[in-house]
Design a protein around this motif. Structure first.
Motif, PDB file in Angstrom:
ATOM      1  N   GLN A   1       0.824  -1.193   0.000  1.00 20.77           N
ATOM      2  CA  GLN A   1       0.000   0.000   0.000  1.00 20.77           C
ATOM      3  C   GLN A   1       0.867   1.256   0.000  1.00 20.77           C
ATOM      4  O   GLN A   1       1.896   1.308   0.655  1.00 20.77           O
ATOM      5  N   VAL A   2       0.424   2.269  -0.747  1.00 20.63           N
ATOM      6  CA  VAL A   2       1.082   3.562  -0.812  1.00 20.63           C
ATOM      7  C   VAL A   2       0.031   4.639  -0.618  1.00 20.63           C
ATOM      8  O   VAL A   2      -1.073   4.552  -1.170  1.00 20.63           O
ATOM      9  N   GLN A   3       0.354   5.654   0.169  1.00 18.16           N
ATOM     10  CA  GLN A   3      -0.552   6.769   0.327  1.00 18.16           C
ATOM     11  C   GLN A   3       0.215   8.078   0.429  1.00 18.16           C
ATOM     12  O   GLN A   3       1.370   8.107   0.858  1.00 18.16           O
ATOM     13  N   LEU A   4      -0.445   9.167   0.005  1.00 19.48           N
ATOM     14  CA  LEU A   4       0.094  10.511   0.106  1.00 19.48           C
ATOM     15  C   LEU A   4      -0.794  11.309   1.047  1.00 19.48           C
ATOM     16  O   LEU A   4      -2.019  11.288   0.907  1.00 19.48           O
ATOM     17  N   VAL A   5      -0.192  12.009   1.994  1.00 19.92           N
ATOM     18  CA  VAL A   5      -0.942  12.797   2.960  1.00 19.92           C
ATOM     19  C   VAL A   5      -0.424  14.221   2.974  1.00 19.92           C
ATOM     20  O   VAL A   5       0.744  14.458   3.294  1.00 19.92           O
ATOM     21  N   GLU A   6      -1.302  15.184   2.630  1.00 22.00           N
ATOM     22  CA  GLU A   6      -0.944  16.593   2.643  1.00 22.00           C
ATOM     23  C   GLU A   6      -1.201  17.204   4.011  1.00 22.00           C
ATOM     24  O   GLU A   6      -2.071  16.750   4.757  1.00 22.00           O
ATOM     25  N   SER A   7      -0.467  18.272   4.311  1.00 25.39           N
ATOM     26  CA  SER A   7      -0.686  19.025   5.534  1.00 25.39           C
ATOM     27  C   SER A   7      -0.212  20.459   5.319  1.00 25.39           C
ATOM     28  O   SER A   7       0.534  20.734   4.384  1.00 25.39           O
TER      29      SER A   7
ATOM     30  N   CYS B   1       3.742  17.171   1.843  1.00 26.53           N
ATOM     31  CA  CYS B   1       3.103  15.949   1.388  1.00 26.53           C
ATOM     32  C   CYS B   1       4.066  14.804   1.613  1.00 26.53           C
ATOM     33  O   CYS B   1       5.142  14.766   1.005  1.00 26.53           O
ATOM     34  N   ALA B   2       3.683  13.883   2.466  1.00 29.30           N
ATOM     35  CA  ALA B   2       4.525  12.742   2.795  1.00 29.30           C
ATOM     36  C   ALA B   2       3.971  11.466   2.182  1.00 29.30           C
ATOM     37  O   ALA B   2       2.791  11.156   2.339  1.00 29.30           O
ATOM     38  N   ALA B   3       4.824  10.744   1.484  1.00 25.76           N
ATOM     39  CA  ALA B   3       4.459   9.449   0.925  1.00 25.76           C
ATOM     40  C   ALA B   3       4.869   8.349   1.892  1.00 25.76           C
ATOM     41  O   ALA B   3       5.956   8.401   2.478  1.00 25.76           O
ATOM     42  N   SER B   4       4.012   7.372   2.060  1.00 30.68           N
ATOM     43  CA  SER B   4       4.317   6.276   2.965  1.00 30.68           C
ATOM     44  C   SER B   4       3.810   4.963   2.387  1.00 30.68           C
ATOM     45  O   SER B   4       2.976   4.945   1.489  1.00 30.68           O
ATOM     46  N   GLY B   5       4.317   3.863   2.919  1.00 26.86           N
ATOM     47  CA  GLY B   5       3.926   2.551   2.457  1.00 26.86           C
ATOM     48  C   GLY B   5       5.099   1.789   1.874  1.00 26.86           C
ATOM     49  O   GLY B   5       6.253   2.063   2.177  1.00 26.86           O
TER      50      GLY B   5
END
Length: 121
Positions: free
Chosen positions: A1-7, A22-26
């Motif tokens: 799984q990969v997700q991008l989260v903005e803040s 924006c941090a990418a994780s997974g």
């Protein structure tokens, strides 16, 4: 799984500044180009800034000289420094990235859910 989260979105006065992250994780193998898009009510989504893995950058004419895109490859994070904000910068800002997942031979395009930026006095 990969997700991008903005803040980092929020309310700011004209002429003010905001810094989006924006941090990418997974299960990430590598990240190619990352970019920021925005969409205002009644308008199409537009690319405003992009940065390659080698840190080459491109900007939309509307934000040149005011916005700066950067990335931290060690943190899988892209930033957008927004200065001299105008009323017309009000929009939902979306992070986008081309990412190769771990054990994958090809890259896929991913989107964050967006963060609201409102410029108002």
């Amino acid at each position: 799984q990969v997700q991008l989260v903005e803040s980092g979105g929020g309310l700011v006065q004209p002429g003010g500044s905001l810094r989006l992250s924006c941090a990418a994780s997974g299960s990430i193998g590598s990240i190619n180009t990352m970019g920021w898009y925005r969409q205002a009510p009644g308008k199409q989504r537009e690319l405003i800034a992009a940065i390659t893995s080698a840190r080459s950058t491109n900007y939309a004419d509307s934000v040149k000289g005011r916005f700066t895109i950067s990335r931290d490859n060690a943190k899988n994070t892209v930033y957008l420094q927004m200065n001299s904000l105008k009323l017309e910068d009000t929009a939902v800002y979306y992070c986008n990235a081309d990412i190769r997942r771990t054990y994958s031979f090809s890259s896929l395009n991913y989107w964050g859910l967006g963060t609201q930026v409102t410029v108002s006095s």
